[in-house]
Write a protein that holds these residues in place. Structure first.
Motif, short mmCIF file in Angstrom:
data_model
loop_
_atom_site.label_atom_id
_atom_site.label_comp_id
_atom_site.label_asym_id
_atom_site.label_seq_id
_atom_site.Cartn_x
_atom_site.Cartn_y
_atom_site.Cartn_z
N ASN A 68 0.75 -1.04 -0.28
CA ASN A 68 0.13 0.15 -0.42
C ASN A 68 1.19 1.42 0.12
N PHE A 69 1.96 1.34 0.39
CA PHE A 69 2.76 2.36 0.37
C PHE A 69 2.63 3.01 -1.17
N GLU A 70 3.52 2.53 -2.11
CA GLU A 70 3.40 3.02 -2.88
C GLU A 70 2.04 4.25 -3.97
N GLU A 71 0.66 3.20 -2.70
CA GLU A 71 -0.33 4.59 -3.12
C GLU A 71 -0.61 5.56 -2.28
N LEU A 72 0.07 5.75 -1.50
CA LEU A 72 -0.55 7.32 -0.18
C LEU A 72 0.04 7.93 -1.01
N ALA A 73 -0.76 8.76 -0.84
CA ALA A 73 -0.34 10.29 -0.54
C ALA A 73 1.35 11.11 -0.74
N SER A 74 1.78 12.01 -1.65
CA SER A 74 3.05 11.72 -1.43
C SER A 74 3.26 13.24 -0.83
N GLY A 75 3.92 13.56 0.32
CA GLY A 75 4.57 14.11 0.86
C GLY A 75 4.75 15.39 0.36
N ARG A 76 5.12 15.24 -0.58
CA ARG A 76 5.67 16.80 -1.77
C ARG A 76 4.71 17.06 -3.20
N GLN A 77 3.84 17.49 -3.53
CA GLN A 77 3.21 17.53 -4.28
C GLN A 77 3.39 18.06 -5.38
N ASP A 78 4.69 19.31 -5.41
CA ASP A 78 5.26 20.01 -6.66
C ASP A 78 6.31 18.95 -7.46
N LEU A 79 5.52 17.63 -8.28
CA LEU A 79 6.62 16.77 -8.96
C LEU A 79 6.18 17.66 -10.45
N HIS A 80 7.45 17.42 -10.98
CA HIS A 80 7.75 17.31 -12.49
C HIS A 80 8.01 16.11 -12.77
N PHE A 81 7.84 16.16 -14.23
CA PHE A 81 7.93 14.08 -14.87
C PHE A 81 8.64 14.15 -15.81
N HIS A 82 9.91 15.43 -15.97
CA HIS A 82 10.82 15.45 -17.88
C HIS A 82 11.15 14.14 -18.00
N TYR A 83 11.83 13.55 -17.09
CA TYR A 83 12.51 12.45 -17.99
C TYR A 83 11.31 11.43 -18.06
N LEU A 84 10.63 11.08 -17.19
CA LEU A 84 9.25 10.01 -17.79
C LEU A 84 8.91 10.55 -19.20
N GLU A 85 8.48 11.89 -18.91
CA GLU A 85 7.65 11.97 -20.21
C GLU A 85 9.21 11.14 -21.65
N GLN A 86 10.22 12.01 -21.07
CA GLN A 86 10.80 11.47 -22.53
C GLN A 86 10.93 10.11 -22.58
N GLU A 87 11.03 8.93 -21.92
CA GLU A 87 10.88 7.57 -22.01
C GLU A 87 9.84 7.40 -22.26
N LEU A 88 8.81 7.81 -22.11
CA LEU A 88 7.38 7.43 -22.15
C LEU A 88 7.22 7.79 -24.41
N LYS A 89 8.02 9.17 -24.41
CA LYS A 89 8.02 9.72 -25.85
C LYS A 89 9.15 8.57 -26.66
N ARG A 90 10.16 8.03 -25.80
CA ARG A 90 10.50 6.83 -26.35
C ARG A 90 10.33 5.83 -26.38
N GLU A 91 9.46 4.88 -26.12
CA GLU A 91 8.44 3.85 -26.14
C GLU A 91 7.49 3.80 -26.56
N LEU A 92 6.81 4.16 -26.23
CA LEU A 92 5.00 4.73 -26.16
C LEU A 92 4.38 6.16 -27.45
#
Length: 320
Positions: free
Chosen positions: A27-51
């Motif tokens: 259940n840990f990964e489903e809990l609310a993050s203590g930080r909400q000022d999150l950005h996902f440039h690397y994830l976006e880059q990988e999703l563009k590359r693969e998907l």
């Protein structure tokens, strides 16, 4: 701030450390993050590359189960986010002893996807090289890269992320040891983990992202793929599975006995013929001193070629 295409939203109530310790790893990964000022440039880059996506938007974040209206960004999202403030992987390349550190890399405050790529690049510096064969330059691997990538991906996906400690990667002249904290998921035995294609995911959200990006081939096959990468080697991987941590040991790939010293080859050949032998039998048959026999046996164990069974006077040695 509303959820935008590569989004960040305002901070929601944090989860206290004492409460986190009472929550299961699943259940840990489903809990609310203590930080909400999150950005996902690397994830976006990988999703563009693969998907082939055009951009990372709110719908994709929801599809990946990284965001919902109730918790906003969850803990899995934080692990995948850039500049997440987390310590992820600690790598050390040792010399002739653990007192000699030739190189060190501490991966933190970055997406676990970027940490995975940086750790793989660090691995290549020490265990991959090029060799001229005729007019061609051929790539060689001292340790199969596939096995390293699988072991590291397994560690990232299965570890207990509520434990405040990095994954440790210790690199030696004859092996690599990858240790992640948390032990096995509930209901999974060591035999299940090592010998069966059973997938009991500690972090299914992270595992799904790794699968979609092609970092893992399919759930439950990591150990099998590691073993297969050593199918033509006389050295074999080893695994230490405990209640608090899991260590994967990847020895140098040894294609033939030509890669062994004369004493190692002699001991290896004797154990291979006998199937199983104790120290005194090996010492006598190979005409080695007691001290030399023990050194050679320990070297072959560290290389993943043989293993020790039993204890005290009943100790014997056999091939892996």
């Amino acid at each position: 701030m509303k959820l935008r295409e590569t989004s960040s939203v305002e901070l929601k109530a944090d989860i206290t450390d004492s409460f986190l310790k009472t929550v299961s790893a699943f259940n840990f990964e489903e809990l609310a993050s203590g930080r909400q000022d999150l950005h996902f440039h690397y994830l976006e880059q990988e999703l563009k590359r693969e998907l082939g996506i055009s951009e990372l938007n709110g719908d994709i974040l929801r599809t990946l189960n990284l965001y919902n209206a109730e918790t906003k960004f969850n803990r899995a999202a934080r692990l995948l986010a850039d500049e997440n403030g987390l310590v992820l992987i600690d790598l050390a390349k040792f010399g002739d002893s653990i007192d000699v550190i030739q190189a060190r890399l501490r991966l933190e405050n970055m997406s676990i996807l970027e940490a995975y790529a940086e750790a793989t690049a660090f691995f290549r510096k020490f265990y991959c090289y090029e060799e001229i064969a005729g007019i061609k330059r051929e790539r060689r691997e001292k340790v199969p890269e596939l096995s390293f990538r699988e072991a590291l991906a397994n560690a990232l996906v299965h570890r207990a992320w509520d434990v405040d400690a990095p994954i440790n990667v210790a690199m030696y002249a004859d092996r690599i040891e990858i240790t992640s904290l948390g032990g096995l998921p509930a209901g999974l035995t060591a035999d299940d983990y090592l010998n069966r294609q059973i997938s009991a995911l500690s972090n299914p959200i992270l595992a799904n992202v790794f699968f979609r990006l092609g970092y893992i081939e399919q759930f439950g096959t990591g150990i099998r793929r590691i073993n297969q990468s050593y199918r033509n080697s006389i050295t074999k991987p080893d695994y230490s599975v405990g209640t608090e941590a899991i260590t994967v040991i990847l020895p140098l790939f040894t294609a033939s006995v030509d890669d062994l010293s004369p004493e190692e080859e002699k001991v290896y050949a004797f154990i291979q013929r006998k199937t199983s032998a104790n120290r005194s039998e090996i010492e006598s048959a190979c005409a080695l001193s007691r001290a030399k026999t023990l050194r050679v046996l320990n070297t072959l164990i560290n290389k993943g070629i043989i293993k020790r069974s039993g204890d005290s006077r009943k100790t014997h040695y056999l091939l892996r």
